[in-house]
Design a protein around this motif. Structure first.
Motif, PDB file in Angstrom:
ATOM      1  N   PHE A  15       0.558  -1.142  -0.032  1.00 48.99           N
ATOM      2  CA  PHE A  15      -0.070  -0.132  -0.108  1.00 48.99           C
ATOM      3  C   PHE A  15       0.708   1.167  -0.046  1.00 48.99           C
ATOM      4  O   PHE A  15       0.542   2.435  -0.725  1.00 48.99           O
ATOM      5  CB  PHE A  15      -0.899   0.004   1.135  1.00 48.99           C
ATOM      6  N   ARG A  16       1.906   1.319   0.779  1.00 50.15           N
ATOM      7  CA  ARG A  16       2.879   2.577   1.019  1.00 50.15           C
ATOM      8  C   ARG A  16       3.580   2.590  -0.517  1.00 50.15           C
ATOM      9  O   ARG A  16       3.735   3.726  -0.788  1.00 50.15           O
ATOM     10  CB  ARG A  16       3.717   2.188   1.967  1.00 50.15           C
ATOM     11  N   SER A  17       3.924   1.411  -1.127  1.00 51.02           N
ATOM     12  CA  SER A  17       4.333   1.573  -2.464  1.00 51.02           C
ATOM     13  C   SER A  17       3.816   2.170  -3.512  1.00 51.02           C
ATOM     14  O   SER A  17       4.089   2.606  -4.398  1.00 51.02           O
ATOM     15  CB  SER A  17       5.194   0.172  -2.865  1.00 51.02           C
ATOM     16  N   CYS A  18       2.433   1.974  -3.302  1.00 46.74           N
ATOM     17  CA  CYS A  18       1.165   2.416  -4.404  1.00 46.74           C
ATOM     18  C   CYS A  18       1.116   4.088  -4.235  1.00 46.74           C
ATOM     19  O   CYS A  18       0.148   4.591  -4.958  1.00 46.74           O
ATOM     20  CB  CYS A  18      -0.098   1.726  -4.216  1.00 46.74           C
ATOM     21  N   ARG A  19       1.624   4.749  -3.218  1.00 44.53           N
ATOM     22  CA  ARG A  19       1.211   6.275  -3.082  1.00 44.53           C
ATOM     23  C   ARG A  19       2.558   6.861  -3.593  1.00 44.53           C
ATOM     24  O   ARG A  19       3.766   6.509  -3.752  1.00 44.53           O
ATOM     25  CB  ARG A  19       1.387   6.438  -1.508  1.00 44.53           C
ATOM     26  N   GLU A  26      -3.622   5.167  -8.813  1.00 41.73           N
ATOM     27  CA  GLU A  26      -4.493   4.211  -8.992  1.00 41.73           C
ATOM     28  C   GLU A  26      -3.813   2.836 -10.013  1.00 41.73           C
ATOM     29  O   GLU A  26      -3.938   1.912 -10.016  1.00 41.73           O
ATOM     30  CB  GLU A  26      -5.845   4.530  -9.607  1.00 41.73           C
ATOM     31  N   ALA A  27      -3.112   3.751 -10.834  1.00 41.32           N
ATOM     32  CA  ALA A  27      -2.280   2.615 -11.766  1.00 41.32           C
ATOM     33  C   ALA A  27      -1.228   1.960 -11.169  1.00 41.32           C
ATOM     34  O   ALA A  27      -1.262   0.543 -11.457  1.00 41.32           O
ATOM     35  CB  ALA A  27      -1.432   3.540 -12.783  1.00 41.32           C
ATOM     36  N   ARG A  28      -0.674   2.338 -10.031  1.00 39.74           N
ATOM     37  CA  ARG A  28       0.121   1.532  -9.017  1.00 39.74           C
ATOM     38  C   ARG A  28      -0.615   0.372  -8.400  1.00 39.74           C
ATOM     39  O   ARG A  28      -0.130  -0.892  -8.401  1.00 39.74           O
ATOM     40  CB  ARG A  28       0.844   2.248  -8.239  1.00 39.74           C
ATOM     41  N   VAL A  29      -1.803   0.661  -7.822  1.00 39.14           N
ATOM     42  CA  VAL A  29      -2.773  -0.272  -7.283  1.00 39.14           C
ATOM     43  C   VAL A  29      -3.098  -1.553  -8.389  1.00 39.14           C
ATOM     44  O   VAL A  29      -2.851  -2.550  -7.800  1.00 39.14           O
ATOM     45  CB  VAL A  29      -3.866   0.245  -6.576  1.00 39.14           C
ATOM     46  N   ARG A  30      -3.318  -1.067  -9.550  1.00 39.69           N
ATOM     47  CA  ARG A  30      -3.720  -1.836 -10.490  1.00 39.69           C
ATOM     48  C   ARG A  30      -2.681  -3.105 -10.810  1.00 39.69           C
ATOM     49  O   ARG A  30      -2.597  -4.234 -10.857  1.00 39.69           O
ATOM     50  CB  ARG A  30      -4.466  -1.451 -11.688  1.00 39.69           C
ATOM     51  N   THR A  32      -0.162  -3.592  -8.922  1.00 42.09           N
ATOM     52  CA  THR A  32       0.267  -4.332  -8.020  1.00 42.09           C
ATOM     53  C   THR A  32      -0.558  -5.614  -7.723  1.00 42.09           C
ATOM     54  O   THR A  32      -0.056  -6.655  -7.529  1.00 42.09           O
ATOM     55  CB  THR A  32       0.298  -3.477  -6.433  1.00 42.09           C
ATOM     56  N   VAL A  33      -1.821  -5.428  -7.787  1.00 40.62           N
ATOM     57  CA  VAL A  33      -2.843  -6.576  -7.698  1.00 40.62           C
ATOM     58  C   VAL A  33      -2.651  -7.346  -8.999  1.00 40.62           C
ATOM     59  O   VAL A  33      -2.607  -8.533  -8.765  1.00 40.62           O
ATOM     60  CB  VAL A  33      -4.196  -5.940  -7.887  1.00 40.62           C
ATOM     61  N   ALA A  34      -2.282  -7.018 -10.083  1.00 42.65           N
ATOM     62  CA  ALA A  34      -2.210  -7.740 -11.331  1.00 42.65           C
ATOM     63  C   ALA A  34      -0.744  -8.572 -10.960  1.00 42.65           C
ATOM     64  O   ALA A  34      -0.753  -9.971 -11.180  1.00 42.65           O
ATOM     65  CB  ALA A  34      -1.857  -7.085 -12.491  1.00 42.65           C
ATOM     66  N   LEU A  35       0.207  -8.041 -10.521  1.00 41.02           N
ATOM     67  CA  LEU A  35       1.314  -8.752  -9.959  1.00 41.02           C
ATOM     68  C   LEU A  35       1.040  -9.732  -9.133  1.00 41.02           C
ATOM     69  O   LEU A  35       1.714 -10.849  -9.183  1.00 41.02           O
ATOM     70  CB  LEU A  35       2.383  -7.824  -9.716  1.00 41.02           C
ATOM     71  N   LEU A  36       0.417  -9.584  -7.868  1.00 40.16           N
ATOM     72  CA  LEU A  36       0.169 -10.597  -6.874  1.00 40.16           C
ATOM     73  C   LEU A  36      -0.728 -11.650  -7.430  1.00 40.16           C
ATOM     74  O   LEU A  36      -0.528 -12.870  -7.156  1.00 40.16           O
ATOM     75  CB  LEU A  36      -0.885  -9.760  -5.829  1.00 40.16           C
ATOM     76  N   PRO A  41       2.142 -15.354  -4.356  1.00 43.99           N
ATOM     77  CA  PRO A  41       2.960 -15.610  -3.410  1.00 43.99           C
ATOM     78  C   PRO A  41       2.097 -16.401  -1.981  1.00 43.99           C
ATOM     79  O   PRO A  41       0.947 -16.248  -2.178  1.00 43.99           O
ATOM     80  CB  PRO A  41       3.413 -14.354  -3.032  1.00 43.99           C
ATOM     81  N   ARG A  42       2.660 -16.782  -1.378  1.00 43.94           N
ATOM     82  CA  ARG A  42       2.234 -17.508  -0.022  1.00 43.94           C
ATOM     83  C   ARG A  42       1.308 -16.404   0.725  1.00 43.94           C
ATOM     84  O   ARG A  42       1.689 -15.543   1.134  1.00 43.94           O
ATOM     85  CB  ARG A  42       3.296 -17.922   0.816  1.00 43.94           C
ATOM     86  N   GLY A  43       0.089 -16.902   0.716  1.00 45.34           N
ATOM     87  CA  GLY A  43      -1.148 -15.993   1.538  1.00 45.34           C
ATOM     88  C   GLY A  43      -1.176 -14.862   0.668  1.00 45.34           C
ATOM     89  O   GLY A  43      -1.814 -13.574   1.237  1.00 45.34           O
ATOM     90  N   TYR A  44      -1.277 -14.958  -0.762  1.00 45.60           N
ATOM     91  CA  TYR A  44      -1.709 -13.857  -1.616  1.00 45.60           C
ATOM     92  C   TYR A  44      -3.083 -13.565  -1.521  1.00 45.60           C
ATOM     93  O   TYR A  44      -3.508 -12.126  -1.396  1.00 45.60           O
ATOM     94  CB  TYR A  44      -1.368 -14.055  -3.026  1.00 45.60           C
ATOM     95  N   ALA A  45      -3.823 -14.314  -1.109  1.00 46.10           N
ATOM     96  CA  ALA A  45      -5.448 -14.090  -1.013  1.00 46.10           C
ATOM     97  C   ALA A  45      -5.528 -13.239   0.328  1.00 46.10           C
ATOM     98  O   ALA A  45      -6.507 -12.086   0.347  1.00 46.10           O
ATOM     99  CB  ALA A  45      -6.177 -15.237  -0.683  1.00 46.10           C
ATOM    100  N   GLU A  46      -4.955 -13.184   1.341  1.00 44.13           N
ATOM    101  CA  GLU A  46      -4.852 -12.364   2.576  1.00 44.13           C
ATOM    102  C   GLU A  46      -4.445 -11.210   2.170  1.00 44.13           C
ATOM    103  O   GLU A  46      -4.994 -10.135   2.647  1.00 44.13           O
ATOM    104  CB  GLU A  46      -4.222 -13.128   3.753  1.00 44.13           C
ATOM    105  N   ILE A  47      -3.149 -10.964   1.534  1.00 47.82           N
ATOM    106  CA  ILE A  47      -2.534  -9.843   1.357  1.00 47.82           C
ATOM    107  C   ILE A  47      -3.609  -9.036   0.323  1.00 47.82           C
ATOM    108  O   ILE A  47      -3.730  -7.883   0.608  1.00 47.82           O
ATOM    109  CB  ILE A  47      -1.259 -10.187   0.416  1.00 47.82           C
ATOM    110  N   LEU A  48      -4.300  -9.693  -0.468  1.00 48.76           N
ATOM    111  CA  LEU A  48      -5.193  -8.972  -1.594  1.00 48.76           C
ATOM    112  C   LEU A  48      -6.479  -8.371  -0.671  1.00 48.76           C
ATOM    113  O   LEU A  48      -6.730  -7.288  -0.906  1.00 48.76           O
ATOM    114  CB  LEU A  48      -5.739  -9.845  -2.565  1.00 48.76           C
ATOM    115  N   SER A  49      -6.866  -9.336   0.269  1.00 50.57           N
ATOM    116  CA  SER A  49      -7.958  -8.822   0.993  1.00 50.57           C
ATOM    117  C   SER A  49      -7.502  -7.612   1.809  1.00 50.57           C
ATOM    118  O   SER A  49      -8.288  -6.549   2.098  1.00 50.57           O
ATOM    119  CB  SER A  49      -8.257 -10.097   1.858  1.00 50.57           C
ATOM    120  N   ARG A  50      -6.319  -7.692   2.574  1.00 46.52           N
ATOM    121  CA  ARG A  50      -5.867  -6.492   3.320  1.00 46.52           C
ATOM    122  C   ARG A  50      -5.638  -5.254   2.561  1.00 46.52           C
ATOM    123  O   ARG A  50      -6.037  -4.278   2.980  1.00 46.52           O
ATOM    124  CB  ARG A  50      -4.743  -6.993   4.186  1.00 46.52           C
ATOM    125  N   LEU A  51      -5.017  -5.461   1.358  1.00 55.75           N
ATOM    126  CA  LEU A  51      -4.836  -4.348   0.493  1.00 55.75           C
ATOM    127  C   LEU A  51      -6.213  -3.552   0.058  1.00 55.75           C
ATOM    128  O   LEU A  51      -6.060  -2.385  -0.181  1.00 55.75           O
ATOM    129  CB  LEU A  51      -3.996  -4.674  -0.847  1.00 55.75           C
TER     130      LEU A  51
END
Length: 130
Positions: A15-19, A26-30, A32-36, A41-51
């Protein structure tokens, strides 16, 4: 759903890297989500949920809603917009709505801050005082 502390840390870091300059890009968020989603990676669903939660909270903090009983003039809209942006920063998006239930006055909500100068609220406070 319980999220691991590592997933929370990773989501905050992403999230901090998207600022950019203190504002969410918005482009960085997109990206980041596409890369995830691609790397999974391990726990990516949890990371996406929190992000998602962090992005949602940031958007709510940078959105202002101004309600009035009658339509506002362009001059008053511009003055309110500049005042809100002066107080909350340039990244705030301001929307205007008409709500006849207010009877008069304004109701401004920015994130969790609420400024209610409506006649309806004044009447409710008067009623509570009796």
């Amino acid at each position: 759903m319980k999220i691991s502390k590592q997933a929370q840390r990773d989501a905050r870091q992403l999230f901090r890297s998207c600022r950019v300059n203190g504002l969410l890009d918005e482009a960085r968020v997109r990206q980041t989500v596409a890369l995830l989603a691609r790397q999974k990676p391990r726990g990516y669903a949890e990371i996406l949920s929190r992000l998602h939660r962090l992005v949602k909270m940031d958007l709510e903090q940078h959105a202002a809603r101004v309600e009035s009983a009658t339509p506002l003039s362009a001059d008053l809209r511009a003055e309110l917009t500049s005042g809100i942006k002066r107080k909350y920063g340039a990244g705030v998006s301001v929307s205007f709505a008409q709500n006849p239930e207010l009877l008069g006055g304004l109701r401004i909500q920015v994130g969790s801050d609420l400024y209610d100068g409506s006649v309806k609220m004044r009447l409710q406070k008067l009623e509570e005082s009796f």
